[in-house]
Design a protein around this motif. Structure first.
Motif, PDB file in Angstrom:
ATOM      1  N   ARG A  94      -1.080   1.094  -4.451  1.00  0.00           N
ATOM      2  CA  ARG A  94       0.374   1.248  -4.336  1.00  0.00           C
ATOM      3  C   ARG A  94       0.847   1.045  -2.901  1.00  0.00           C
ATOM      4  O   ARG A  94       1.878   0.409  -2.659  1.00  0.00           O
ATOM      5  CB  ARG A  94       0.789   2.637  -4.836  1.00  0.00           C
ATOM      6  N   GLY A  95       0.107   1.612  -1.952  1.00  0.00           N
ATOM      7  CA  GLY A  95       0.502   1.443  -0.556  1.00  0.00           C
ATOM      8  C   GLY A  95       0.461  -0.009  -0.120  1.00  0.00           C
ATOM      9  O   GLY A  95       1.363  -0.484   0.573  1.00  0.00           O
ATOM     10  N   ALA A  96      -0.587  -0.728  -0.522  1.00  0.00           N
ATOM     11  CA  ALA A  96      -0.695  -2.143  -0.157  1.00  0.00           C
ATOM     12  C   ALA A  96       0.417  -2.955  -0.801  1.00  0.00           C
ATOM     13  O   ALA A  96       1.010  -3.839  -0.163  1.00  0.00           O
ATOM     14  CB  ALA A  96      -2.065  -2.678  -0.578  1.00  0.00           C
ATOM     15  N   GLU A  97       0.725  -2.655  -2.055  1.00  0.00           N
ATOM     16  CA  GLU A  97       1.814  -3.365  -2.726  1.00  0.00           C
ATOM     17  C   GLU A  97       3.138  -3.106  -2.031  1.00  0.00           C
ATOM     18  O   GLU A  97       3.941  -4.032  -1.818  1.00  0.00           O
ATOM     19  CB  GLU A  97       1.892  -2.927  -4.185  1.00  0.00           C
ATOM     20  N   ALA A  98       3.384  -1.850  -1.655  1.00  0.00           N
ATOM     21  CA  ALA A  98       4.640  -1.501  -0.996  1.00  0.00           C
ATOM     22  C   ALA A  98       4.804  -2.229   0.330  1.00  0.00           C
ATOM     23  O   ALA A  98       5.920  -2.587   0.722  1.00  0.00           O
ATOM     24  CB  ALA A  98       4.715   0.013  -0.779  1.00  0.00           C
ATOM     25  N   GLN A  99       3.690  -2.470   1.029  1.00  0.00           N
ATOM     26  CA  GLN A  99       3.745  -3.136   2.327  1.00  0.00           C
ATOM     27  C   GLN A  99       3.585  -4.644   2.235  1.00  0.00           C
ATOM     28  O   GLN A  99       3.653  -5.339   3.236  1.00  0.00           O
ATOM     29  CB  GLN A  99       2.674  -2.562   3.253  1.00  0.00           C
ATOM     30  N   GLY A 100       3.343  -5.151   1.030  1.00  0.00           N
ATOM     31  CA  GLY A 100       3.245  -6.593   0.852  1.00  0.00           C
ATOM     32  C   GLY A 100       2.000  -7.212   1.440  1.00  0.00           C
ATOM     33  O   GLY A 100       2.041  -8.340   1.950  1.00  0.00           O
ATOM     34  N   VAL A 101       0.860  -6.485   1.375  1.00  0.00           N
ATOM     35  CA  VAL A 101      -0.401  -7.013   1.892  1.00  0.00           C
ATOM     36  C   VAL A 101      -1.444  -7.006   0.783  1.00  0.00           C
ATOM     37  O   VAL A 101      -1.231  -6.440  -0.293  1.00  0.00           O
ATOM     38  CB  VAL A 101      -0.910  -6.190   3.107  1.00  0.00           C
ATOM     39  N   CYS A 102      -2.572  -7.620   1.051  1.00  0.00           N
ATOM     40  CA  CYS A 102      -3.647  -7.755   0.061  1.00  0.00           C
ATOM     41  C   CYS A 102      -4.533  -6.514   0.084  1.00  0.00           C
ATOM     42  O   CYS A 102      -4.848  -5.976   1.135  1.00  0.00           O
ATOM     43  CB  CYS A 102      -4.471  -8.999   0.365  1.00  0.00           C
ATOM     44  N   TYR A 103      -4.956  -6.079  -1.084  1.00  0.00           N
ATOM     45  CA  TYR A 103      -5.901  -4.975  -1.229  1.00  0.00           C
ATOM     46  C   TYR A 103      -7.141  -5.490  -1.962  1.00  0.00           C
ATOM     47  O   TYR A 103      -7.041  -6.014  -3.069  1.00  0.00           O
ATOM     48  CB  TYR A 103      -5.281  -3.813  -1.989  1.00  0.00           C
ATOM     49  N   VAL A 104      -8.303  -5.329  -1.333  1.00  0.00           N
ATOM     50  CA  VAL A 104      -9.566  -5.745  -1.946  1.00  0.00           C
ATOM     51  C   VAL A 104     -10.201  -4.521  -2.602  1.00  0.00           C
ATOM     52  O   VAL A 104     -10.620  -3.586  -1.926  1.00  0.00           O
ATOM     53  CB  VAL A 104     -10.530  -6.352  -0.909  1.00  0.00           C
ATOM     54  N   THR A 105     -10.283  -4.523  -3.917  1.00  0.00           N
ATOM     55  CA  THR A 105     -10.842  -3.402  -4.670  1.00  0.00           C
ATOM     56  C   THR A 105     -12.361  -3.446  -4.619  1.00  0.00           C
ATOM     57  O   THR A 105     -12.973  -4.483  -4.865  1.00  0.00           O
ATOM     58  CB  THR A 105     -10.378  -3.455  -6.132  1.00  0.00           C
ATOM     59  N   SER A 106     -12.970  -2.301  -4.329  1.00  0.00           N
ATOM     60  CA  SER A 106     -14.423  -2.214  -4.245  1.00  0.00           C
ATOM     61  C   SER A 106     -15.051  -2.094  -5.624  1.00  0.00           C
ATOM     62  O   SER A 106     -14.503  -1.453  -6.523  1.00  0.00           O
ATOM     63  CB  SER A 106     -14.818  -0.998  -3.397  1.00  0.00           C
ATOM     64  N   MET A 107     -16.221  -2.681  -5.769  1.00  0.00           N
ATOM     65  CA  MET A 107     -17.005  -2.514  -6.988  1.00  0.00           C
ATOM     66  C   MET A 107     -17.403  -1.054  -7.188  1.00  0.00           C
ATOM     67  O   MET A 107     -17.660  -0.614  -8.306  1.00  0.00           O
ATOM     68  CB  MET A 107     -18.258  -3.402  -6.895  1.00  0.00           C
ATOM     69  N   TYR A 108     -17.428  -0.281  -6.103  1.00  0.00           N
ATOM     70  CA  TYR A 108     -17.786   1.132  -6.163  1.00  0.00           C
ATOM     71  C   TYR A 108     -16.539   2.014  -6.134  1.00  0.00           C
ATOM     72  O   TYR A 108     -16.469   3.002  -5.422  1.00  0.00           O
ATOM     73  CB  TYR A 108     -18.727   1.491  -5.011  1.00  0.00           C
TER      74      TYR A 108
END
Length: 381
Positions: A94-108
Motif C-alpha cells: 500500500r505504501g509503495a502504491e501510494a507513492q507511485g513506486v515499484c514494490y518487489v515482493t519476496s518469495m519469503y
C-alpha cells in the motif's frame, strides 16, 4: 517526536522490536564488514554542485521497464515483514502504491500473494524468486505471479547456500508460532523457532537455469546479486532484461565489494563495456544516497525497511523532496532523467550492445582518485 527519515524509523524499531527480530533485520554475514561498508562507501563520494541554473520546474518521474514511477526509488525484496508490522507485506504494498513506486515482493513473504495484490491493486509489483529444488514449484509460482499481474521476475542468484549470520545463530532465530510463510507450500509450517527454508534453495543452480527460466515465461527477468563485469555480460548473453547490483545487504558473503564506491580496477565504479541497465539496492539509507545512486545506476531499490506503510510513504516523499533540493543546486534533472531512461527504456528497445552506451556520455561519472580521500562525482555543466 516525529519520525522524518529512515534512521528515525530504525531507532524506533530497535527500541520496540524483540532482540531476535531486530538482530535479524539489522544483521549481516560473519563480521558484517560488507554490511557496514555498504553505508560507509557513501562517505567516500562527494557531489560537485553547479549553481545558477534554471531549475524552476523539477520533475522526478522516470520509467522502469517501461512503466512510469514517481521518482528513481523503489522497494527491494525483503522477507518476514509480519515480524515488524501486523499487516506485513500488504502494508508495504500500500505504501509503495501510494507513492507511485515499484514494490518487489519476496518469495519469503508472510502475507499471501492474493492479499498483497488486493491491498494495492493498482501498484507496480515485481516478484522475487529463488531457484527452488522443486522445479515444478518454481513453474507453478511463475504461472501464479503472471496471472496476478506481476510485471517482472527478479531471480536472486547470490544465495546457493545461506549466509552465516552470527546473530541469528546465537538467537536461534526462527518465525514465531503465529507466523508462517505464505508463498512456498513446503514452508507453511508453524512453531517457535521452526527451521527457515534456505535449505530448499537449489545449490546447483547455474546459468543454464537462467535460460530455463527465460524459456518458461514472457515476463522480463532481472538478476539480483550481480557484482562483477563478467557476470553482467553472462546475464546479457542469457537474455535477461536487467540486473540488481547487490551483495544481499552484506547478509550473504562477507568481504565482497560494497555496491557503491570509488573507481577500482575491475570494480563497479567503471562502466562495463556496452553497459546495460543496472539497479542498485544496498546501502541507501539517507536522501543524499538516493541522489548519488542516480549518477551511478539507473534506479535505487531500498532494502531493510521495517515494513511500516508510513516508513515507505516517508521514504518516497522525503526522497523526492531531497532530490528536488539537490537538483536546484546541482542542475541534475536533465542528467538524471536522460541516464535513467537510457538504463531502462533502452533495455527493451535496443539489442546488445546498446547503440548509446553510458560510456559515450559527454561527462565523467567519476573522477579517479589514487588515495582514499572522498571521490567526487562530476555533474554536467
Amino acid at each position: 517526536m516525529a519520525l522524518v527519515c529512515l534512521d528515525d524509523f530504525r531507532a524506533y524499531a530497535k527500541r520496540h522490536l524483540p532482540k531476535g527480530t531486530w538482530d535479524y533485520f539489522e544483521g549481516g554475514a560473519d563480521e558484517c564488514a560488507t554490511r557496514d561498508d555498504n553505508i560507509l562507501a557513501f562517505k567516500r563520494i562527494r557531489l560537485r554542485p553547479r549553481v545558477l541554473k534554471n531549475v524552476s520546474t523539477v520533475d522526478t518521474r522516470t520509467t522502469i521497464q517501461g512503466t512510469e514511477i514517481s521518482c528513481p526509488v523503489s522497494i527491494a525484496p525483503t522477507g518476514f515483514h509480519c515480524l515488524a508490522w501486523p499487516d506485513g507485506e500488504t502494508s508495504m504494498a500500500r505504501g509503495a502504491e501510494a507513492q507511485g513506486v515499484c514494490y518487489v515482493t519476496s518469495m519469503y513473504s508472510t502475507s499471501s500473494l492474493t492479499d498483497i495484490v488486493a491491498a494495492a491493486p493498482s501498484g507496480l509489483r515485481w516478484f522475487q524468486l529463488y531457484m527452488h529444488k522443486d522445479r515444478q514449484l518454481v513453474t507453478e509460482l511463475v504461472r501464479e505471479v503472471e496471472a496476478l499481474g506481476f510485471r517482472v521476475l527478479v531471480l536472486t542468484v547470490d544465495t546457493p547456500v545461506g549466509g552465516k549470520r552470527r546473530a541469528d545463530l546465537r538467537n536461534s532465530f526462527g518465525l514465531p508460532a503465529h507466523l508462517s510463510l505464505q508463498i512456498i507450500p513446503e514452508a507453511r509450517q508453524v512453531g517457535a523457532g521452526h527451521q527457515l527454508p534456505i535449505a530448499d534453495i537449489d545449490p546447483s543452480v547455474c546459468w543454464e537455469d537462467v535460460s530455463w527460466l527465460r524459456s518458461l515465461t514472457r515476463l522480463p527477468i532481472v538478476l539480483k546479486g550481480i557484482l562483477t563485469r563478467e557476470d553482467a555480460e553472462q546475464a546479457v548473453g542469457r537474455g535477461v532484461q536487467g540486473i540488481l547490483v547487490s551483495n544481499h545487504g552484506g547478509r550473504q558473503l562477507d568481504g565482497v565489494l560494497a555496491t557503491v564506491g570509488g573507481p577500482r580496477p575491475g570494480g563497479l565504479g567503471e562502466p562495463w563495456p556496452g553497459t546495460f541497465g543496472r539497479f542498485l539496492p544496498a546501502g541507501a539509507r539517507a536522501h543524499t544516497h538516493t541522489h548519488t545512486h542516480t549518477f551511478i545506476h539507473s534506479l535505487v531499490f531500498i532494502e531493510r525497511l521495517l515494513c511500516a506503510e508510513h516508513c515507505t510513504m516517508c521514504l518516497g516523499s522525503t526522497s523526492r523532496q531531497h532530490i528536488e533540493t539537490v537538483q536546484q543546486r546541482a542542475h541534475t534533472r536533465t542528467h538524471n532523467r536522460a541516464r535513467t531512461r537510457l538504463c531502462t527504456q533502452s533495455l527493451l528497445a535496443n539489442p546488445w550492445p546498446w547503440s548509446c552506451p553510458v560510456s559515450a556520455l559527454p561527462w565523467p561519472l567519476f573522477r579517479p582518485c589514487p588515495c582514499p580521500c572522498p571521490v567526487p562525482i562530476s555533474t554536467p555543466g
